[in-house]
Design an enzyme around this catalytic site. Structure first.
Site, PDB file in Angstrom:
ATOM      1  N   ASP A 418      40.269  40.496  49.664  1.00  0.00           N
ATOM      2  CA  ASP A 418      39.604  40.987  48.453  1.00  0.00           C
ATOM      3  C   ASP A 418      38.098  40.775  48.621  1.00  0.00           C
ATOM      4  OD1 ASP A 418      38.574  41.311  45.882  1.00  0.00           O
ATOM      5  OD2 ASP A 418      40.387  40.527  44.909  1.00  0.00           O
ATOM      6  N   HIS A 419      37.388  41.872  48.769  1.00  0.00           N
ATOM      7  CA  HIS A 419      35.963  41.785  49.087  1.00  0.00           C
ATOM      8  C   HIS A 419      35.138  41.297  47.884  1.00  0.00           C
ATOM      9  CE1 HIS A 419      32.817  42.169  51.849  1.00  0.00           C
ATOM     10  NE2 HIS A 419      32.870  43.447  52.166  1.00  0.00           N
TER      11      HIS A 419
END
Ligand code: CAO
Length: 449
Positions: A418-419
């Site tokens: 999850d950036h």
């Protein structure tokens, strides 16, 4: 006396299930805790036990029916002993019966008991516990939604706040049907949230114009997988990072110690070893053992390490969870993984087996493929994909075994993350750590400081 058995609560946020098997027949005797139906939720196939003993006098569901929590599934003619016991406990129960509440009431010691009815409803052993709990009564100033006690009880059993249900009767009185409609609308809404675009969808062309087709309704697991993955895909801006680890030493280790682990009741698989390595990595990289709460603008760091493992089954993809994997040794992990994978394939996982994961591992290497991009299993923030190992020529293979060979067995790894909370550099560091631990397994006992 005939009593009914209703579908009990199946778990958090689970309001329906599909009947996959009816385990009793009309006229058959059932004992307490005997399974009467098997019901499939998105998580598992669960056996529903009878909370009463007697003779089955009615079966109100059929295989393939989607049943709501609280709906009647069978009727049972009570066994004599149970009836006697029930009569005496009902007498006690009547002493503190819930008031019918058109308006707020305080307990009234003189209230006359309701007319005993010839049928009653059982939902689960949990119901027994509930009747023993003190009856909640409204304080004089509290607004109480108008509904009969049976409707109120049904709402409670299915986990609905009766005050949120719109009543269609005179003066807004809430009927059983109103509660059911409320369940339907809220589960439609949550399905809509869980599966954007899935329900409303986009109209498809008429494929029969080009040839024969067959339409099959989606199974419960398929619906939930589709909904969950659509949601994860839409909510999580994800990046996938790739690497390859020299697993030559790991394969030697598996050969050397496979028998010992088998003797203990497990299988020393690639996945089991990856669970151990990832559990250690998560202690070093807490950012990947977290969840993001955008509503509260918080990052939730978990102090426990529960690892989900994707298992391919006839019913679809299931992800049982190995709890506290960081505290288990490799043999324990191997035993638990063998057990969970076997039960996943047999449809015997419990809801608890599937809950609480912080990170998922998906090993497709036993099936094939050079690489893939796994989808983050939201609300987790990262997932590790493992693809099929392959022999390759290399310069520095076998460093871990001091066996400097010319070719090595390489394991392709793909980490999706999850950036929003994991920067590329951190993702790359995490995956490099995993690669190094495969090649230099002593890294996992080195510590993080
Ligand atoms: N590369 C090459 N071979 C591999 C491998 C890999 N990465 N991983 C496993 N294998 C081999 C094993 O060595 C084993 O062969 P042997 O029996 O000769 O030793 C064979 O494949 C079967 O492995 P396994 O299934 O016994 O053990 P596992 O721990 O590797 O896998 C499990 C367990 C449950 C992960 C697996 O059975 C499974 O279901 N995989 C599919 C997961 C999936 O569907 N993922 C997609 C989810 S969507 O992202």
């Amino acid at each position: 006396m005939i009593e009914t058995v209703s579908l009990p609560e199946l778990g958090e946020n689970i309001l329906t299930g599909v009947v996959v098997n009816i385990l009793v027949a009309l006229g058959e005797a059932v004992v307490i805790d005997q399974g009467v139906i098997e019901i499939e939720t998105d998580k598992a196939v669960v056996e529903v036990p009878s909370p009463i003993a007697g003779i089955v006098s009615g079966i109100h569901v059929a295989e393939g029916d989607e049943v709501n929590v609280g709906e009647v599934i069978i009727s049972v003619e009570l066994a004599k002993a149970v009836e006697d016991e029930k009569e005496s406990s009902e007498t006690k129960e009547e002493m503190r019966v819930e008031p019918d509440d058109e308006s707020p009431q305080v307990p009234d010691a003189d209230a006359s008991p309701p007319t005993p009815s010839s049928t009653d409803s059982h939902v689960s052993p949990a119901r027994t516990k509930e009747t023993l709990e003190p009856v909640k009564t409204a304080t004089p100033n509290q607004e109480v939604a108008p509904a009969a006690p049976s409707v109120r009880r049904f709402a409670r059993e299915v986990g609905i706040d009766i005050n949120g249900v719109a009543g269609s009767g005179p003066g807004g009185r809430i009927s059983m049907e109103d509660v059911k409609n409320h369940i339907r609308t809220s589960s439609d809404k949550s399905a809509g949230l869980a599966s954007p675009g899935l329900k409303e969808g986009v109209a498809l062309p008429d494929f029969t114009k080009w040839g024969d087709i067959e339409k099959i309704p989606m199974s419960m697991v398929r619906k939930k997988t589709a909904g969950h993955l659509s949601q994860a895909w839409q909510m999580v801006p994800q990046v996938t990072q790739f690497d390859q680890a020299d697993m030559t030493g790991m394969e030697q280790f598996r050969k050397t110690y496979g028998e010992k682990v088998r003797g203990a009741g497990g299988k020393l698989t690639v996945t089991a070893i990856m669970v151990k390595i990832v559990a250690s990595a998560l202690k070093v990289f807490p950012d990947l053992n977290a969840s993001v709460d955008m509503q509260r603008q918080e990052i939730i760091y978990k102090k426990y390490v529960h690892i989900g493992v994707a298992v391919d089954t006839d019913r679809g993809l299931l992800v049982p969870v190995i709890k506290n994997a960081d505290k288990l040794d490799l043999i324990d992990i191997a035993i638990q993984l063998s057990d969970l994978a076997t039960r996943a394939r047999a449809g015997k996982l419990t809801l608890a087996d599937m809950q609480g994961g912080n990170f998922t591992i998906s090993n497709l290497g036993g099936i094939g493929g050079t690489a893939f991009t796994p989808i983050v299993n939201w609300p987790e923030v990262a997932i590790l994909g493992v693809s099929r190992s392959f022999e390759t020529q290399c310069h520095a293979c076998g460093q871990s075994t001091n066996d400097q060979h010319k070719s090595g067995l390489m394991l392709p790894l793909s980490l999706s993350y999850d950036h929003r909370i994991i920067d590329g550099a951190n993702g790359a560091r995490f995956l490099s750590w995993i690669k190094e631990a495969i090649e230099q397994p002593l890294l996992i006992v080195l510590g993080s400081s």
